[in-house]
Scaffold this motif. Sequence first.
Motif, PDB file in Angstrom:
ATOM      1  N   GLY A  92       0.810  -1.209   0.000  1.00 41.45           N
ATOM      2  CA  GLY A  92       0.000   0.000   0.000  1.00 41.45           C
ATOM      3  C   GLY A  92       0.843   1.257   0.000  1.00 41.45           C
ATOM      4  O   GLY A  92       2.067   1.235  -0.159  1.00 41.45           O
ATOM      5  N   HIS A  93       0.176   2.395   0.193  1.00 36.04           N
ATOM      6  CA  HIS A  93       0.819   3.709   0.198  1.00 36.04           C
ATOM      7  C   HIS A  93       0.753   4.262   1.622  1.00 36.04           C
ATOM      8  O   HIS A  93      -0.325   4.509   2.142  1.00 36.04           O
ATOM      9  N   LEU A  94       1.908   4.438   2.235  1.00 35.81           N
ATOM     10  CA  LEU A  94       2.001   4.914   3.611  1.00 35.81           C
ATOM     11  C   LEU A  94       2.395   6.381   3.607  1.00 35.81           C
ATOM     12  O   LEU A  94       3.452   6.755   3.082  1.00 35.81           O
ATOM     13  N   ARG A  95       1.534   7.226   4.215  1.00 40.27           N
ATOM     14  CA  ARG A  95       1.759   8.677   4.239  1.00 40.27           C
ATOM     15  C   ARG A  95       2.025   9.115   5.682  1.00 40.27           C
ATOM     16  O   ARG A  95       1.151   8.981   6.533  1.00 40.27           O
ATOM     17  N   PRO A 119       9.491  -4.160  -0.069  1.00 38.08           N
ATOM     18  CA  PRO A 119       9.602  -3.470  -1.362  1.00 38.08           C
ATOM     19  C   PRO A 119       8.263  -3.158  -2.035  1.00 38.08           C
ATOM     20  O   PRO A 119       8.238  -2.357  -2.972  1.00 38.08           O
ATOM     21  N   LYS A 120       7.159  -3.748  -1.563  1.00 38.59           N
ATOM     22  CA  LYS A 120       5.854  -3.462  -2.157  1.00 38.59           C
ATOM     23  C   LYS A 120       5.205  -2.207  -1.551  1.00 38.59           C
ATOM     24  O   LYS A 120       4.143  -1.781  -1.996  1.00 38.59           O
ATOM     25  N   LEU A 121       5.854  -1.618  -0.564  1.00 35.98           N
ATOM     26  CA  LEU A 121       5.299  -0.450   0.119  1.00 35.98           C
ATOM     27  C   LEU A 121       5.720   0.836  -0.577  1.00 35.98           C
ATOM     28  O   LEU A 121       6.862   0.965  -1.031  1.00 35.98           O
ATOM     29  N   ILE A 122       4.788   1.780  -0.675  1.00 44.22           N
ATOM     30  CA  ILE A 122       5.064   3.121  -1.207  1.00 44.22           C
ATOM     31  C   ILE A 122       5.021   4.111  -0.039  1.00 44.22           C
ATOM     32  O   ILE A 122       4.138   4.020   0.817  1.00 44.22           O
ATOM     33  N   LEU A 123       5.954   5.049  -0.005  1.00 45.41           N
ATOM     34  CA  LEU A 123       6.075   5.965   1.136  1.00 45.41           C
ATOM     35  C   LEU A 123       6.003   7.410   0.685  1.00 45.41           C
ATOM     36  O   LEU A 123       6.624   7.807  -0.300  1.00 45.41           O
ATOM     37  N   SER A 124       5.225   8.209   1.416  1.00 49.01           N
ATOM     38  CA  SER A 124       5.237   9.672   1.268  1.00 49.01           C
ATOM     39  C   SER A 124       5.511  10.267   2.647  1.00 49.01           C
ATOM     40  O   SER A 124       4.958   9.797   3.648  1.00 49.01           O
ATOM     41  N   ARG A 137      -5.412  16.719   6.914  1.00 49.69           N
ATOM     42  CA  ARG A 137      -4.325  16.433   5.977  1.00 49.69           C
ATOM     43  C   ARG A 137      -4.450  15.006   5.460  1.00 49.69           C
ATOM     44  O   ARG A 137      -4.877  14.107   6.183  1.00 49.69           O
ATOM     45  N   PRO A 138      -4.055  14.742   4.212  1.00 48.32           N
ATOM     46  CA  PRO A 138      -4.116  13.379   3.653  1.00 48.32           C
ATOM     47  C   PRO A 138      -2.958  12.523   4.154  1.00 48.32           C
ATOM     48  O   PRO A 138      -2.048  12.153   3.404  1.00 48.32           O
ATOM     49  N   LEU A 139      -2.998  12.203   5.442  1.00 51.83           N
ATOM     50  CA  LEU A 139      -1.921  11.464   6.095  1.00 51.83           C
ATOM     51  C   LEU A 139      -2.497  10.247   6.825  1.00 51.83           C
ATOM     52  O   LEU A 139      -3.620  10.286   7.321  1.00 51.83           O
ATOM     53  N   LEU A 279      -4.724   1.569  12.002  1.00 52.18           N
ATOM     54  CA  LEU A 279      -3.474   0.876  12.284  1.00 52.18           C
ATOM     55  C   LEU A 279      -3.367  -0.362  11.400  1.00 52.18           C
ATOM     56  O   LEU A 279      -3.685  -1.480  11.798  1.00 52.18           O
ATOM     57  N   THR A 280      -2.900  -0.147  10.190  1.00 53.16           N
ATOM     58  CA  THR A 280      -2.726  -1.200   9.212  1.00 53.16           C
ATOM     59  C   THR A 280      -1.517  -2.068   9.579  1.00 53.16           C
ATOM     60  O   THR A 280      -0.688  -1.675  10.417  1.00 53.16           O
ATOM     61  N   PRO A 281      -1.365  -3.219   8.937  1.00 53.44           N
ATOM     62  CA  PRO A 281      -0.152  -4.014   9.153  1.00 53.44           C
ATOM     63  C   PRO A 281       1.117  -3.226   8.882  1.00 53.44           C
ATOM     64  O   PRO A 281       2.125  -3.410   9.575  1.00 53.44           O
ATOM     65  N   ALA A 282       1.087  -2.321   7.890  1.00 54.39           N
ATOM     66  CA  ALA A 282       2.273  -1.511   7.591  1.00 54.39           C
ATOM     67  C   ALA A 282       2.631  -0.604   8.760  1.00 54.39           C
ATOM     68  O   ALA A 282       3.807  -0.470   9.127  1.00 54.39           O
TER      69      ALA A 282
END
Length: 296
Positions: A92-95, A119-124, A137-139, A279-282
């Motif tokens: 997923g995408h973690l902000r 490696p499948k995780l996207i980070l902002s 905020r989109p966080l 609180l996702t697994p990520a």
Amino acid sequence: MKILQDFSVFIETARQGSITQAANILSVTPAAVSATIKRLEAQFDCALFIRSTRSIRLTAEGQLMLEKCQQAVKAIETGIESVKHDPNQITGHLRLAMPSDLGRNIILPLLDEFLDLHPKLILSTELCDNVVDLYTRPLDASIRYGTPPDSSMVALPISPKNDRIACASPDYIAKYGKPTHPSELVNHNCLNFITLVKYHTKWRFTKQGEKCEVIATGNRFANDGDVVLRWMLAGKGIGYKSRLDSQPDIDNGSLVPLFEDWQGDLIPLNLVVTDKRQLTPALHALRDFLRERLNP
């Protein structure tokens, strides 16, 4: 989800061409199927089936509605599947939001390691020393010092025993001397952190029940913790910062801790979200990773 159930009943009835057979497959009564069809017809304001004593068939409106309902059910099922949390997959995408100094100098290198592990995780990331409003905020979460301002928020501890510590560079100490008691700070140039609403000039220390509070004065103020750290390293004055921020430079000799027998303000580091369902697994994995790495 009621509408999903109703659409499923409608789709199965159309597929079977029989209320009774649809009821058998769905493990409900024919009366329940009939009631669902009537409810949908009332909602859509049209007849979905032409009924006879032996069978039913779709009307033209019913055929059109069938196609739309099939698309809707597929979209809903896909959406539900996409937000299900697989405990074995960190994707997923973690902000994230985090303080400037801690984020830039401590957390970001650790996040590189975390992304290598997943490696499948996207980070902002968003670096800001003001408290970020997670409701607007989109966080997904914020890594923050201290207790969240909203008691309804969920704060998972990362470094619960973190405190503030007064430090100066060896060059500053060589030039101006090393204070031995917090009260002597009034004779030194103190580097102060500020926010939009507050000047953080009250530096507090405790030792075996004794308390000492100093109004720190100096010629430099910044709303960015990393700027305060750079001034400290450049020998411009004494800073009062998080131990997590200061410890790497203490370890390599770039900063010298002062008043080591005194305790500064406790400022625990937490991972903060607005709701425990966020609180996702990520986020759980990140919190565990940071807690292990920042509390050796």
